[in-house]
Design an enzyme around this catalytic site. Structure first.
Site, PDB file in Angstrom:
ATOM      1  N   HIS A  22       1.027  -1.255  -0.033  1.00 20.34           N
ATOM      2  CA  HIS A  22       0.164  -0.098  -0.051  1.00 20.34           C
ATOM      3  C   HIS A  22       0.972   1.273   0.020  1.00 20.34           C
ATOM      4  O   HIS A  22       1.933   1.415   0.404  1.00 20.34           O
ATOM      5  CB  HIS A  22      -0.914  -0.081   1.082  1.00 20.34           C
ATOM      6  CG  HIS A  22      -0.248   0.160   2.622  1.00 20.34           C
ATOM      7  ND1 HIS A  22       0.481   1.308   3.078  1.00 20.34           N
ATOM      8  CD2 HIS A  22       0.051  -0.778   3.433  1.00 20.34           C
ATOM      9  CE1 HIS A  22       0.856   1.085   4.218  1.00 20.34           C
ATOM     10  NE2 HIS A  22       0.773  -0.099   4.563  1.00 20.34           N
ATOM     11  N   GLU A  28      -2.514  -6.565   8.038  1.00 19.20           N
ATOM     12  CA  GLU A  28      -0.955  -6.260   8.630  1.00 19.20           C
ATOM     13  C   GLU A  28      -0.937  -6.885   9.993  1.00 19.20           C
ATOM     14  O   GLU A  28      -2.171  -7.278  10.763  1.00 19.20           O
ATOM     15  CB  GLU A  28      -0.830  -4.846   8.932  1.00 19.20           C
ATOM     16  CG  GLU A  28       0.592  -4.527   9.421  1.00 19.20           C
ATOM     17  CD  GLU A  28       1.559  -5.162   8.496  1.00 19.20           C
ATOM     18  OE1 GLU A  28       1.713  -6.317   8.227  1.00 19.20           O
ATOM     19  OE2 GLU A  28       2.554  -4.393   7.886  1.00 19.20           O
TER      20      GLU A  28
END
Length: 442
Positions: free
Chosen positions: A234, A308
């Site tokens: 990202h 994550e």
């Protein structure tokens, strides 16, 4: 001490173009296309100060080296060394793949499945194992390099051949199982490794990028299997920029992160995509949405197992704050991450298990001739790439993943063979060959 090693494979040669095995013979020369490729590579690294240059003496490599030096406008003289010679393939050299298939079918089968175990007969009747010999050659070169450049921080350019460069990289990362088939290096591709070391045995290696061909056209390597995955980290968030541990707190992209995603989309726009997957957190999802502006009509499948790492009580904190409350645990995390259980969070093995599960689900979802975009996070991407490289989750610090960086994996068409990391952490679309994205915490 820190060494930055920049590896460049020679430009397209006459034997490459004819589909002939080159090996150690010196009959193959750079084509005009190969010369232009070398010029492009030279321009790409021209802004990077180089302290020393090493090259294979074979003419396809030595000519590439001379062209790069000219583009670099450097007064440095290259050191030509036989320790960078290409793999010795004996009687195979000069033959086409079809000729090898007809003359050496059993040996070719071994080469395709496990090249390290290949044994070749020389004309005099003696036998040798080319890749095992080449791995020893690579280790000898690296040990000599470390000895020659200890005591200072330097950037070293190494220009050589496909097999020897792969062996150099494999030796740096402790030679994982089936490693030779896990990597790909195209003509004039640029790969960069950063090494902190005291000596050969005491070293920390980070792969910054592999097989970067962004200076060529096409800007990522051609697809050579039926299924491909483009893995992206990202874009930047404010917490990345500040160096805060984000983990599973849902921090959005900042302005720069959106620009990085847009640049990644522009970089990838000529690649046809059929599917897209993302972690369910907003920063990868928005990154995927921006990239897909260049690919209308593709829906994003969200995957919770790609979120994550859960940092628990560390989330939202700066490294300096964590150092105050958990100094020993933070130090262990930097050296042996597999030994750390995050306070009220996850450990890296747990992250690896769920990330690889998510990865395998995506692989199984792909049909032949499909390419998928996958956008996830630093730790998630690193555990997936450790798995693909044949490394353990404890080796996550060996791999760099920049915000908006592009990695390409071609899934193996042959059962039992590893998938191939076609390129890793390409950030050229963000401003240069050196990854300059936020150092930020995970």
């Amino acid at each position: 001490m820190t060494l930055r090693l920049i590896f460049v494979r020679h430009g397209l040669s006459s034997f490459n173009k004819e589909g002939r095995i080159q090996g150690r013979n010196d009959l193959s020369t750079l084509t005009r296309e190969g010369q232009l490729q070398a010029e492009a590579a030279g321009k790409t690294i021209s802004s990077i100060p180089i302290d020393a240059i090493y090259s294979s003496p074979l003419q396809r490599a030595s000519e590439t080296t001379k062209i790069i030096i000219k583009q670099h406008q450097s007064e440095l003289q290259a050191t030509y060394t036989d320790e960078l010679l290409e793999v010795d393939l004996g009687p195979w050299s000069g033959l086409t793949k079809n000729e090898i298939k007809n003359q050496f079918p059993e040996e070719l089968s071994i080469w395709q499945k496990e090249p390290k175990e290949l044994t070749i007969n020389r004309d005099d009747g003696s036998k040798f194992q080319p890749i095992k010999e080449l791995l020893s050659q690579a280790e000898n070169f690296l040990k000599s390099l470390f000895d020659a450049h200890s005591g200072s921080n330097k950037t070293i350019l190494i220009v050589a051949h496909n097999a020897i460069l792969r062996c150099l990289i494999l030796k740096l990362i402790n030679e994982p199982s089936k490693g030779f088939r896990r990597l790909k290096l195209d003509n004039t591709s640029i790969s960069i490794c950063n090494i902190n070391f005291n000596d050969w045995k005491d070293r920390q290696v980070q792969i910054q990028c592999l097989n970067n061909v962004a200076h060529l056209n096409p800007t990522i390597p051609k697809k050579r299997s039926k299924k491909r995955i483009i893995l992206v980290r990202h874009g930047e968030t404010d917490w990345n920029k500040q160096g805060r541990f984000q983990g599973q707190i849902d921090i959005p992209l900042n302005k720069n992160g959106k620009s990085q995603a847009k640049a990644a989309g522009e970089f990838l726009k000529t690649n046809i995509l059929q599917k897209a997957f993302s972690s369910s957190l907003s920063r990868p999802k928005e990154t995927a949405q921006i990239i897909l502006n260049e690919h209308p009509g593709i829906e994003i499948s969200l995957k919770d197992n790609l979120i994550e790492i859960g940092h628990g009580k560390w989330e939202g904190k700066l490294e300096s704050e964590i150092k105050t409350d958990w100094p020993d645990l933070l130090q262990t995390w930097k050296i042996s991450p597999e030994k750390v259980q995050m306070p009220e969070g996850e450990n890296i093995k747990e992250v690896s298990t769920r990330s690889i599960t998510g990865w395998n689900e995506i692989c199984q979802d792909l049909k032949n001739d499909e390419t998928a975009l996958v956008v996830a996070h630093d730790a998630v991407n690193k555990t997936i790439l450790c798995h693909l490289l044949g490394l353990m989750p404890s080796n996550i610090w060996m791999i760099k993943q920049g915000n908006g960086g592009v990695t390409v994996i071609d899934l193996s068409d042959n059962e039992g063979q590893p998938d191939q990391i076609t390129c890793l952490n390409i950030t050229s679309h963000l401003g240069g060959i050196i990854d300059s994205t936020a150092a930020g915490a995970l």
